[in-house]
Design an enzyme around this catalytic site. Structure first.
Site, PDB file in Angstrom:
ATOM      1  N   SER A  64       0.761  -1.272  -0.081  1.00  0.00           N
ATOM      2  CA  SER A  64      -0.038   0.101   0.043  1.00  0.00           C
ATOM      3  C   SER A  64       0.724   1.125   0.041  1.00  0.00           C
ATOM      4  O   SER A  64       0.266   2.145  -0.163  1.00  0.00           O
ATOM      5  CB  SER A  64      -1.021   0.058   1.170  1.00  0.00           C
ATOM      6  OG  SER A  64      -1.907  -0.827   0.910  1.00  0.00           O
ATOM      7  N   LYS A  67       0.445   3.262  -2.955  1.00  0.00           N
ATOM      8  CA  LYS A  67      -0.790   4.167  -2.947  1.00  0.00           C
ATOM      9  C   LYS A  67      -0.360   5.721  -2.964  1.00  0.00           C
ATOM     10  O   LYS A  67      -0.988   6.528  -3.625  1.00  0.00           O
ATOM     11  CB  LYS A  67      -1.770   3.933  -1.950  1.00  0.00           C
ATOM     12  CG  LYS A  67      -2.476   2.431  -2.510  1.00  0.00           C
ATOM     13  CD  LYS A  67      -3.150   1.952  -1.206  1.00  0.00           C
ATOM     14  CE  LYS A  67      -4.067   0.540  -1.567  1.00  0.00           C
ATOM     15  NZ  LYS A  67      -4.325  -0.213  -0.307  1.00  0.00           N
ATOM     16  N   TYR A 191      -3.452  -2.294 -10.133  1.00  0.00           N
ATOM     17  CA  TYR A 191      -3.468  -2.181  -8.730  1.00  0.00           C
ATOM     18  C   TYR A 191      -2.623  -3.296  -8.351  1.00  0.00           C
ATOM     19  O   TYR A 191      -1.755  -3.172  -7.243  1.00  0.00           O
ATOM     20  CB  TYR A 191      -4.735  -2.275  -8.311  1.00  0.00           C
ATOM     21  CG  TYR A 191      -4.832  -2.427  -6.645  1.00  0.00           C
ATOM     22  CD1 TYR A 191      -4.614  -1.211  -5.867  1.00  0.00           C
ATOM     23  CD2 TYR A 191      -5.231  -3.507  -5.956  1.00  0.00           C
ATOM     24  CE1 TYR A 191      -4.587  -1.254  -4.595  1.00  0.00           C
ATOM     25  CE2 TYR A 191      -5.204  -3.508  -4.837  1.00  0.00           C
ATOM     26  CZ  TYR A 191      -4.973  -2.471  -4.130  1.00  0.00           C
ATOM     27  OH  TYR A 191      -4.906  -2.537  -2.492  1.00  0.00           O
ATOM     28  N   TYR A 243      -4.426   2.992   8.529  1.00  0.00           N
ATOM     29  CA  TYR A 243      -5.947   2.635   8.484  1.00  0.00           C
ATOM     30  C   TYR A 243      -6.546   3.020   9.717  1.00  0.00           C
ATOM     31  O   TYR A 243      -6.409   4.367   9.963  1.00  0.00           O
ATOM     32  CB  TYR A 243      -5.861   1.087   8.612  1.00  0.00           C
ATOM     33  CG  TYR A 243      -4.728   0.226   7.902  1.00  0.00           C
ATOM     34  CD1 TYR A 243      -4.810   0.518   6.522  1.00  0.00           C
ATOM     35  CD2 TYR A 243      -3.843  -0.501   8.519  1.00  0.00           C
ATOM     36  CE1 TYR A 243      -3.801   0.199   5.662  1.00  0.00           C
ATOM     37  CE2 TYR A 243      -2.753  -1.251   7.626  1.00  0.00           C
ATOM     38  CZ  TYR A 243      -2.715  -0.856   6.443  1.00  0.00           C
ATOM     39  OH  TYR A 243      -1.730  -1.479   5.611  1.00  0.00           O
ATOM     40  N   VAL A 261       0.738  -4.037   4.731  1.00  0.00           N
ATOM     41  CA  VAL A 261       0.236  -5.155   5.155  1.00  0.00           C
ATOM     42  C   VAL A 261       1.541  -6.185   5.349  1.00  0.00           C
ATOM     43  O   VAL A 261       1.379  -7.214   6.012  1.00  0.00           O
ATOM     44  CB  VAL A 261      -0.679  -6.010   4.373  1.00  0.00           C
ATOM     45  CG1 VAL A 261      -2.009  -5.267   4.555  1.00  0.00           C
ATOM     46  CG2 VAL A 261      -0.361  -6.266   2.821  1.00  0.00           C
TER      47      VAL A 261
HETATM   48  O1  DON Z   1      -5.158  -5.096  -1.544  1.00  0.00           O
HETATM   49  C1  DON Z   1      -4.484  -5.742  -0.743  1.00  0.00           C
HETATM   50  O2  DON Z   1      -5.096  -6.690  -0.166  1.00  0.00           O
HETATM   51  C2  DON Z   1      -2.936  -5.499  -0.819  1.00  0.00           C
HETATM   52  N1  DON Z   1      -2.158  -5.783  -1.762  1.00  0.00           N
HETATM   53  C3  DON Z   1      -2.738  -3.935  -0.164  1.00  0.00           C
HETATM   54  C4  DON Z   1      -2.297  -4.246   1.299  1.00  0.00           C
HETATM   55  C5  DON Z   1      -2.237  -2.958   1.885  1.00  0.00           C
HETATM   56  O3  DON Z   1      -0.980  -2.831   2.283  1.00  0.00           O
HETATM   57  C6  DON Z   1      -3.315  -2.476   2.630  1.00  0.00           C
HETATM   58  N2  DON Z   1      -3.404  -1.038   2.366  1.00  0.00           N
HETATM   59  N3  DON Z   1      -3.972  -0.349   2.384  1.00  0.00           N
END
Ligand code: DON
Length: 310
Positions: A64, A67, A191, A243, A261
């Site tokens: 993320s 992003k 994405y 988050y 994550v």
């Molecule tokens: O979309 C997902 O599940 C992950 N690839 C992105 C995860 C992440 O770090 C969450 N953040 N907002």
């Protein structure tokens, strides 16, 4: 900052002694394989120096944190029109919430949760093949980090794609709300690939300099994004970057930051430094357990905070 190098080493030593290391994310099979006994930290400074300790040269998927870079690209391309399609408010909900998206009629609460990032991917895609758009994001990261040795990790990209059912639900709901222009699977392909870009703490700290130094990679040099956009991305990292742990990160660390994550955190001390930390075990709100502790330690010991003295 003569004592910064020894400080990073002492933080790393303290983290290596910690018994409680958090839980690695397991909802994407490829992430569940990561060894939780790793810790790296890097700090990129205004004069071009990057100081590091621990596993700072080990790559992990930036997930993320992509992003904030994708948002910068979308703002550069479409300016304030981006805000017609995505909001700027903290979500206070999990990053992949479906309920909130429906309550908000398909306009994601902010660009740093999954639904918002999917809309940003759709903007960047701009009627191209996803491979071309992935290359644009990748080249932006390489340019920001001053390092061409940055690639998409194919195993993580595949794992994201194979198990991204919630993301597919979000993309389809946004499409049904007329807020996605392309076929949802095309937007999702960008994405998933941007999440799978593999970088080390050192590379990430270097790329984050554009947010620390008004769009530039240090005090000198040309701007990759405008200073106003860097400031706005920082404001969103502060309010939405962790988050539903964003308030606590601001309270304890006092810097804008984005958490991911698989345990990475990018934090920005405006005008001073870009900091990347990585430790794969997560706390109960899904942010790196040791990474958060280390960031607080560093912020307190250096006095870096956007709110005043620690
Ligand atoms: O979309 C997902 O599940 C992950 N690839 C992105 C995860 C992440 O770090 C969450 N953040 N907002």
């Amino acid at each position: 900052m003569d004592d910064l190098g020894p400080l990073l080493i002492s933080i790393t030593e303290r983290m290596s002694r910690e018994k409680k290391r958090g839980q690695v994310a397991d909802y994407i099979p490829e992430l569940a394989k990561i060894d939780p006994n790793q810790f790296g930290i890097s700090v990129a400074l205004a004069d071009g120096q990057t100081l590091s300790a621990g596993d700072a040269d080990t790559s992990f998927s930036i997930q993320s944190v992509s992003k904030v870079f994708a948002l910068s690209l979308a703002l550069t391309r479409r300016g304030a029109d981006v805000w017609k399609r995505v909001g700027r408010e903290p979500s206070g909900d999990p990053f992949n919430s479906i309920v909130q998206l429906e309550a908000d009629h398909g306009t994601p609460r902010n660009p740093l949760i999954n639904s918002g990032a999917i809309v940003i991917s759709d903007i960047i895609l701009a009627a191209r093949d996803h491979v071309e758009a992935v290359d644009e994001v990748l080249n932006f990261m390489r340019n920001a980090a001053d390092d061409d040795n940055i690639f998409v990790g194919p195993a993580v990209a595949k794992s994201e794609q194979q198990t991204g059912f919630r993301n597919a639900a979000l993309a389809n709901f946004i499409k049904a709300s007329y807020n996605i222009d392309h076929a949802p699977e095309k937007t999702l392909a960008l994405y998933f690939h941007q999440c799978a870009i593999a970088m080390s703490c050192r590379q990430l700290a270097q790329a984050g300099r554009i947010f620390a130094f008004g769009g530039r990679k240090g005090v000198d040099g040309h701007a990759l994004i405008s200073s106003g956009r860097a400031r706005r991305v920082n404001s969103l990292m502060l309010t939405c970057g962790h988050y539903d742990g964003s308030g606590d990160f601001a309270f304890h660390v006092g810097l804008p930051g984005k958490s991911v994550v698989d345990g990475g955190i990018l934090a920005i001390a405006p005008g001073i430094a870009s900091i990347a930390v990585w430790s794969p075990g997560l706390n109960k709100v899904g942010n790196s357990h040791l990474g958060t502790i280390a960031m607080e330690d560093l912020a307190v010991q250096t006095g870096w905070s956007i709110f005043g003295e620690h």
